[in-house]
Design a protein around this motif. Structure first.
Motif, PDB file in Angstrom:
ATOM      1  N   PHE A   7     -10.154   7.184  -0.959  1.00 59.26           N
ATOM      2  CA  PHE A   7      -9.885   5.834  -1.262  1.00 59.26           C
ATOM      3  C   PHE A   7      -8.275   5.827  -1.332  1.00 59.26           C
ATOM      4  O   PHE A   7      -7.468   4.980  -0.747  1.00 59.26           O
ATOM      5  CB  PHE A   7     -10.485   5.168  -2.036  1.00 59.26           C
ATOM      6  CG  PHE A   7     -10.441   3.648  -2.318  1.00 59.26           C
ATOM      7  CD1 PHE A   7     -10.839   3.245  -1.059  1.00 59.26           C
ATOM      8  CD2 PHE A   7      -9.533   2.982  -3.190  1.00 59.26           C
ATOM      9  CE1 PHE A   7     -10.627   1.702  -1.122  1.00 59.26           C
ATOM     10  CE2 PHE A   7      -9.669   1.639  -3.010  1.00 59.26           C
ATOM     11  CZ  PHE A   7     -10.080   0.972  -2.166  1.00 59.26           C
ATOM     12  N   SER A   8      -7.622   6.535  -2.069  1.00 56.38           N
ATOM     13  CA  SER A   8      -6.285   6.789  -2.274  1.00 56.38           C
ATOM     14  C   SER A   8      -5.412   6.994  -0.939  1.00 56.38           C
ATOM     15  O   SER A   8      -4.190   6.282  -0.936  1.00 56.38           O
ATOM     16  CB  SER A   8      -5.709   7.713  -3.392  1.00 56.38           C
ATOM     17  OG  SER A   8      -6.322   7.489  -4.563  1.00 56.38           O
ATOM     18  N   ALA A   9      -6.031   7.769  -0.350  1.00 59.53           N
ATOM     19  CA  ALA A   9      -5.239   8.287   1.018  1.00 59.53           C
ATOM     20  C   ALA A   9      -5.489   7.215   2.191  1.00 59.53           C
ATOM     21  O   ALA A   9      -4.457   6.929   2.780  1.00 59.53           O
ATOM     22  CB  ALA A   9      -6.021   9.421   1.618  1.00 59.53           C
ATOM     23  N   LEU A  10      -6.453   6.416   2.066  1.00 60.66           N
ATOM     24  CA  LEU A  10      -6.590   5.359   2.824  1.00 60.66           C
ATOM     25  C   LEU A  10      -5.662   4.163   2.777  1.00 60.66           C
ATOM     26  O   LEU A  10      -4.947   3.602   3.505  1.00 60.66           O
ATOM     27  CB  LEU A  10      -8.137   4.611   2.911  1.00 60.66           C
ATOM     28  CG  LEU A  10      -8.381   3.382   3.710  1.00 60.66           C
ATOM     29  CD1 LEU A  10      -8.445   3.824   5.120  1.00 60.66           C
ATOM     30  CD2 LEU A  10      -9.745   2.901   3.338  1.00 60.66           C
ATOM     31  N   ILE A  11      -5.528   3.973   1.364  1.00 60.03           N
ATOM     32  CA  ILE A  11      -4.572   2.852   0.827  1.00 60.03           C
ATOM     33  C   ILE A  11      -3.201   3.501   1.204  1.00 60.03           C
ATOM     34  O   ILE A  11      -2.233   2.529   1.672  1.00 60.03           O
ATOM     35  CB  ILE A  11      -4.674   2.645  -0.746  1.00 60.03           C
ATOM     36  CG1 ILE A  11      -5.850   2.104  -0.973  1.00 60.03           C
ATOM     37  CG2 ILE A  11      -3.513   1.817  -0.937  1.00 60.03           C
ATOM     38  CD1 ILE A  11      -6.370   1.697  -2.455  1.00 60.03           C
ATOM     39  N   ALA A  12      -2.786   4.581   0.946  1.00 64.32           N
ATOM     40  CA  ALA A  12      -1.526   5.042   1.334  1.00 64.32           C
ATOM     41  C   ALA A  12      -1.119   4.991   2.775  1.00 64.32           C
ATOM     42  O   ALA A  12      -0.271   4.540   3.138  1.00 64.32           O
ATOM     43  CB  ALA A  12      -1.199   6.470   0.716  1.00 64.32           C
ATOM     44  N   GLU A  13      -2.152   5.262   3.670  1.00 63.32           N
ATOM     45  CA  GLU A  13      -1.913   5.248   5.032  1.00 63.32           C
ATOM     46  C   GLU A  13      -1.538   3.465   5.275  1.00 63.32           C
ATOM     47  O   GLU A  13      -0.775   3.523   5.866  1.00 63.32           O
ATOM     48  CB  GLU A  13      -3.271   5.680   5.849  1.00 63.32           C
ATOM     49  CG  GLU A  13      -3.186   5.621   7.057  1.00 63.32           C
ATOM     50  CD  GLU A  13      -4.501   5.716   7.990  1.00 63.32           C
ATOM     51  OE1 GLU A  13      -4.408   6.075   9.292  1.00 63.32           O
ATOM     52  OE2 GLU A  13      -5.292   5.869   7.332  1.00 63.32           O
ATOM     53  N   ARG A  14      -2.274   2.813   4.824  1.00 65.84           N
ATOM     54  CA  ARG A  14      -2.148   1.374   5.186  1.00 65.84           C
ATOM     55  C   ARG A  14      -0.960   0.820   4.704  1.00 65.84           C
ATOM     56  O   ARG A  14      -0.122   0.047   5.515  1.00 65.84           O
ATOM     57  CB  ARG A  14      -3.270   0.522   4.709  1.00 65.84           C
ATOM     58  CG  ARG A  14      -4.488   0.688   5.516  1.00 65.84           C
ATOM     59  CD  ARG A  14      -5.656  -0.174   4.927  1.00 65.84           C
ATOM     60  NE  ARG A  14      -6.931   0.016   5.444  1.00 65.84           N
ATOM     61  CZ  ARG A  14      -7.997  -0.347   5.311  1.00 65.84           C
ATOM     62  NH1 ARG A  14      -8.247  -1.610   4.272  1.00 65.84           N
ATOM     63  NH2 ARG A  14      -9.171  -0.225   6.094  1.00 65.84           N
ATOM     64  N   VAL A  15      -0.308   1.308   3.782  1.00 62.54           N
ATOM     65  CA  VAL A  15       0.788   0.962   3.160  1.00 62.54           C
ATOM     66  C   VAL A  15       1.940   1.287   4.010  1.00 62.54           C
ATOM     67  O   VAL A  15       3.159   0.804   4.182  1.00 62.54           O
ATOM     68  CB  VAL A  15       1.036   1.268   1.467  1.00 62.54           C
ATOM     69  CG1 VAL A  15       2.580   1.018   1.268  1.00 62.54           C
ATOM     70  CG2 VAL A  15       0.213   0.677   0.619  1.00 62.54           C
ATOM     71  N   MET A  16       1.924   2.779   4.286  1.00 59.55           N
ATOM     72  CA  MET A  16       2.939   3.402   5.354  1.00 59.55           C
ATOM     73  C   MET A  16       2.929   2.888   6.573  1.00 59.55           C
ATOM     74  O   MET A  16       3.959   2.772   7.363  1.00 59.55           O
ATOM     75  CB  MET A  16       2.560   5.008   5.372  1.00 59.55           C
ATOM     76  CG  MET A  16       2.740   5.689   3.999  1.00 59.55           C
ATOM     77  SD  MET A  16       4.153   5.622   3.344  1.00 59.55           S
ATOM     78  CE  MET A  16       5.008   6.600   4.165  1.00 59.55           C
ATOM     79  N   ARG A  17       1.789   2.254   6.902  1.00 60.83           N
ATOM     80  CA  ARG A  17       1.944   1.651   8.386  1.00 60.83           C
ATOM     81  C   ARG A  17       2.539  -0.032   8.419  1.00 60.83           C
ATOM     82  O   ARG A  17       3.158  -0.001   9.355  1.00 60.83           O
ATOM     83  CB  ARG A  17       0.379   1.336   9.012  1.00 60.83           C
ATOM     84  CG  ARG A  17      -0.111   2.791   9.487  1.00 60.83           C
ATOM     85  CD  ARG A  17      -1.322   2.505  10.046  1.00 60.83           C
ATOM     86  NE  ARG A  17      -1.823   3.743  10.208  1.00 60.83           N
ATOM     87  CZ  ARG A  17      -2.840   4.079  11.247  1.00 60.83           C
ATOM     88  NH1 ARG A  17      -3.299   3.116  11.961  1.00 60.83           N
ATOM     89  NH2 ARG A  17      -3.372   5.110  11.636  1.00 60.83           N
ATOM     90  N   ARG A  18       2.522  -0.487   7.407  1.00 61.38           N
ATOM     91  CA  ARG A  18       3.079  -1.779   7.165  1.00 61.38           C
ATOM     92  C   ARG A  18       4.778  -1.582   7.282  1.00 61.38           C
ATOM     93  O   ARG A  18       5.369  -2.468   7.682  1.00 61.38           O
ATOM     94  CB  ARG A  18       2.904  -2.318   5.991  1.00 61.38           C
ATOM     95  CG  ARG A  18       1.333  -2.869   5.922  1.00 61.38           C
ATOM     96  CD  ARG A  18       1.003  -3.758   5.043  1.00 61.38           C
ATOM     97  NE  ARG A  18      -0.280  -3.951   4.644  1.00 61.38           N
ATOM     98  CZ  ARG A  18      -0.921  -4.168   3.397  1.00 61.38           C
ATOM     99  NH1 ARG A  18      -0.293  -4.367   2.292  1.00 61.38           N
ATOM    100  NH2 ARG A  18      -2.220  -4.164   3.204  1.00 61.38           N
ATOM    101  N   SER A  19       5.345  -0.364   6.701  1.00 59.02           N
ATOM    102  CA  SER A  19       6.845  -0.356   6.409  1.00 59.02           C
ATOM    103  C   SER A  19       7.355   0.101   7.622  1.00 59.02           C
ATOM    104  O   SER A  19       6.889   0.339   8.820  1.00 59.02           O
ATOM    105  CB  SER A  19       7.071   0.500   5.342  1.00 59.02           C
ATOM    106  OG  SER A  19       6.163   1.238   4.850  1.00 59.02           O
TER     107      SER A  19
END
Length: 63
Positions: free
Chosen positions: A51-63
């Motif tokens: 779950f942590s990896a999924l959230i990090a991936e989504r945050v990185m795609r936004r930036s």
């Protein structure tokens, strides 16, 4: 001209104070700010790694 940081942002002077305090204590690592201190707790201990990896991936795609 407004020199105050935006809401949720740390003032550079506060960060410098935290850093200098840590240097006088010979601290190996420092986390400045409450939100920054909570992040490792939440992502490192409370949430499953997937779950942590999924959230990090989504945050990185936004930036």
């Amino acid at each position: 001209m407004n020199t105050r940081p935006a809401r949720g942002k740390r003032d550079p002077r506060d960060i410098v104070d935290t850093t200098l305090r840590a240097l006088t204590r010979s601290t190996l690592s420092v986390i400045d700010g409450r939100a920054n201190a909570l992040t490792p707790l939440i992502f490192g201990r409370l949430l499953p790694p997937q779950f942590s990896a999924l959230i990090a991936e989504r945050v990185m795609r936004r930036s």
